[in-house]
Design a protein around this motif. Structure first.
Motif, PDB file in Angstrom:
ATOM      1  N   GLU A  11       0.860  -1.180   0.000  1.00  0.00           N
ATOM      2  CA  GLU A  11       0.000   0.000   0.000  1.00  0.00           C
ATOM      3  C   GLU A  11       0.901   1.236   0.000  1.00  0.00           C
ATOM      4  N   VAL A  12       0.637   2.128  -0.931  1.00  0.00           N
ATOM      5  CA  VAL A  12       1.421   3.358  -1.011  1.00  0.00           C
ATOM      6  C   VAL A  12       0.810   4.350  -0.033  1.00  0.00           C
ATOM      7  N   THR A  13       1.431   4.467   1.134  1.00  0.00           N
ATOM      8  CA  THR A  13       0.933   5.373   2.166  1.00  0.00           C
ATOM      9  C   THR A  13       1.294   6.810   1.804  1.00  0.00           C
ATOM     10  N   PRO A  14       0.581   7.779   2.366  1.00  0.00           N
ATOM     11  CA  PRO A  14       0.945   9.177   2.106  1.00  0.00           C
ATOM     12  C   PRO A  14       2.396   9.492   2.485  1.00  0.00           C
ATOM     13  N   ALA A  15       2.882   8.891   3.568  1.00  0.00           N
ATOM     14  CA  ALA A  15       4.266   9.135   3.993  1.00  0.00           C
ATOM     15  C   ALA A  15       5.252   8.585   2.958  1.00  0.00           C
ATOM     16  N   LEU A  16       4.971   7.405   2.425  1.00  0.00           N
ATOM     17  CA  LEU A  16       5.846   6.797   1.419  1.00  0.00           C
ATOM     18  C   LEU A  16       5.808   7.606   0.127  1.00  0.00           C
ATOM     19  N   ARG A  17       4.612   8.027  -0.303  1.00  0.00           N
ATOM     20  CA  ARG A  17       4.475   8.847  -1.501  1.00  0.00           C
ATOM     21  C   ARG A  17       5.233  10.169  -1.331  1.00  0.00           C
ATOM     22  N   GLU A  18       5.094  10.788  -0.167  1.00  0.00           N
ATOM     23  CA  GLU A  18       5.767  12.062   0.101  1.00  0.00           C
ATOM     24  C   GLU A  18       7.287  11.898   0.064  1.00  0.00           C
ATOM     25  N   TYR A  19       7.790  10.787   0.622  1.00  0.00           N
ATOM     26  CA  TYR A  19       9.225  10.529   0.629  1.00  0.00           C
ATOM     27  C   TYR A  19       9.747  10.349  -0.803  1.00  0.00           C
ATOM     28  N   VAL A  20       9.008   9.592  -1.622  1.00  0.00           N
ATOM     29  CA  VAL A  20       9.404   9.376  -3.013  1.00  0.00           C
ATOM     30  C   VAL A  20       9.451  10.707  -3.755  1.00  0.00           C
ATOM     31  N   GLU A  21       8.394  11.510  -3.617  1.00  0.00           N
ATOM     32  CA  GLU A  21       8.331  12.794  -4.316  1.00  0.00           C
ATOM     33  C   GLU A  21       9.427  13.745  -3.846  1.00  0.00           C
ATOM     34  N   LYS A  22       9.686  13.748  -2.545  1.00  0.00           N
ATOM     35  CA  LYS A  22      10.727  14.632  -1.998  1.00  0.00           C
ATOM     36  C   LYS A  22      12.098  14.252  -2.556  1.00  0.00           C
ATOM     37  N   LYS A  23      12.406  12.968  -2.563  1.00  0.00           N
ATOM     38  CA  LYS A  23      13.712  12.512  -3.042  1.00  0.00           C
ATOM     39  C   LYS A  23      13.871  12.740  -4.544  1.00  0.00           C
ATOM     40  N   LEU A  24      12.845  12.409  -5.329  1.00  0.00           N
ATOM     41  CA  LEU A  24      12.941  12.556  -6.774  1.00  0.00           C
ATOM     42  C   LEU A  24      12.915  14.021  -7.209  1.00  0.00           C
ATOM     43  N   SER A  25      12.311  14.888  -6.407  1.00  0.00           N
ATOM     44  CA  SER A  25      12.284  16.310  -6.769  1.00  0.00           C
ATOM     45  C   SER A  25      13.681  16.921  -6.716  1.00  0.00           C
ATOM     46  N   LYS A  26      14.620  16.268  -6.033  1.00  0.00           N
ATOM     47  CA  LYS A  26      16.003  16.753  -5.988  1.00  0.00           C
ATOM     48  C   LYS A  26      16.672  16.667  -7.355  1.00  0.00           C
ATOM     49  N   LEU A  27      16.119  15.837  -8.257  1.00  0.00           N
ATOM     50  CA  LEU A  27      16.690  15.702  -9.591  1.00  0.00           C
ATOM     51  C   LEU A  27      16.436  16.945 -10.442  1.00  0.00           C
ATOM     52  N   GLU A  28      15.461  17.768 -10.052  1.00  0.00           N
ATOM     53  CA  GLU A  28      15.105  18.954 -10.826  1.00  0.00           C
ATOM     54  C   GLU A  28      16.257  19.957 -10.919  1.00  0.00           C
ATOM     55  N   ARG A  29      17.177  19.914  -9.975  1.00  0.00           N
ATOM     56  CA  ARG A  29      18.280  20.876  -9.995  1.00  0.00           C
ATOM     57  C   ARG A  29      19.215  20.653 -11.180  1.00  0.00           C
ATOM     58  N   TYR A  30      19.129  19.491 -11.838  1.00  0.00           N
ATOM     59  CA  TYR A  30      19.998  19.200 -12.968  1.00  0.00           C
ATOM     60  C   TYR A  30      19.449  19.726 -14.291  1.00  0.00           C
ATOM     61  N   PHE A  31      18.249  20.307 -14.280  1.00  0.00           N
ATOM     62  CA  PHE A  31      17.618  20.739 -15.515  1.00  0.00           C
ATOM     63  C   PHE A  31      17.475  22.254 -15.552  1.00  0.00           C
ATOM     64  N   ASP A  32      17.395  22.789 -16.767  1.00  0.00           N
ATOM     65  CA  ASP A  32      17.134  24.212 -16.955  1.00  0.00           C
ATOM     66  C   ASP A  32      15.643  24.420 -16.742  1.00  0.00           C
ATOM     67  N   GLY A  33      15.260  24.929 -15.591  1.00  0.00           N
ATOM     68  CA  GLY A  33      13.840  25.073 -15.257  1.00  0.00           C
ATOM     69  C   GLY A  33      13.280  23.739 -14.797  1.00  0.00           C
ATOM     70  N   THR A  34      12.050  23.754 -14.337  1.00  0.00           N
ATOM     71  CA  THR A  34      11.411  22.527 -13.879  1.00  0.00           C
ATOM     72  C   THR A  34      10.920  21.739 -15.085  1.00  0.00           C
ATOM     73  N   PRO A  35      11.395  20.504 -15.253  1.00  0.00           N
ATOM     74  CA  PRO A  35      10.961  19.722 -16.408  1.00  0.00           C
ATOM     75  C   PRO A  35       9.487  19.345 -16.285  1.00  0.00           C
TER      76      PRO A  35
END
Length: 185
Positions: A11-35
């Motif tokens: 079950e994808v709990t809100p805490a697990l979903r939030e952790y995934v989104e928080k960690k993957l959002s760190k990849l945005e710094r490698y792009f010109d603007g938010t992809p």
């Protein structure tokens, strides 16, 4: 980035979903603007308590994909983000160096959906069951970029248009770990 988080046998709990989104959002710094990309995350739990995460990020001229397994889902998430960061840095360095050498000023990492995919082999014989057909636009590139794309996708072959000859080629990984190219005659 739009996140699509699915779970298999978990079950994808809100805490697990939030952790995934928080960690993957760190990849945005490698792009010109938010992809403007859709991030597909698949979380799996197997009978032997092994937990696996698969992340696919289709973008313009690039498909980022990584998967990791661990006994702890949060550790697997951290490992897959590290793997994606390494892929991005390696690819961005090589491709941007190539564009600088060619005198192009456009950035490789731009917004949009990917039109690059890997085609599965097709057969027309009645002896074989065709289970999947993929259609995609072939992007002109050189063999080095095709090998890079193939490795990022985690496949053993990649179909592309050779930029210098304008013909369809296939690059593949040989059993000895080296690479080969199939060109039409």
């Amino acid at each position: 980035m739009n996140y699509n988080v699915r779970g298999e046998n978990i079950e994808v709990t809100p805490a697990l979903r939030e952790y995934v989104e928080k960690k993957l959002s760190k990849l945005e710094r490698y792009f010109d603007g938010t992809p403007n990309a859709n991030v597909h995350v698949n979380l799996k739990v197997y009978n032997d308590k092994q937990q696996k995460i698969e992340v696919t990020i289709p973008m313009t001229q690039l498909v980022l994909r990584a998967e990791e397994s661990n006994l702890d889902m949060y550790a697997a998430i951290d490992l897959v983000v590290d793997k994606l960061e390494r892929q991005i840095r390696k690819h961005k360095t090589k491709v941007n160096r190539k564009f600088r050498e060619q005198g192009s000023t456009r950035s490789f990492f731009t917004n949009g959906e990917s039109k690059t995919a890997v085609q599965e082999p097709e057969t027309e014989s009645d002896d074989f069951e065709l289970v999947r057909t993929k259609r995609f636009n072939l992007k002109p590139m050189d063999s080095e970029e095709a090998i890079l794309q193939m490795n990022m996708l985690g496949h053993n072959f990649f179909v592309y248009t050779n930029a210098s000859t304008n013909s369809t080629n296939v690059v593949y990984r040989r059993n000895d770990g080296k690479y080969g190219i199939i060109e039409p005659s």
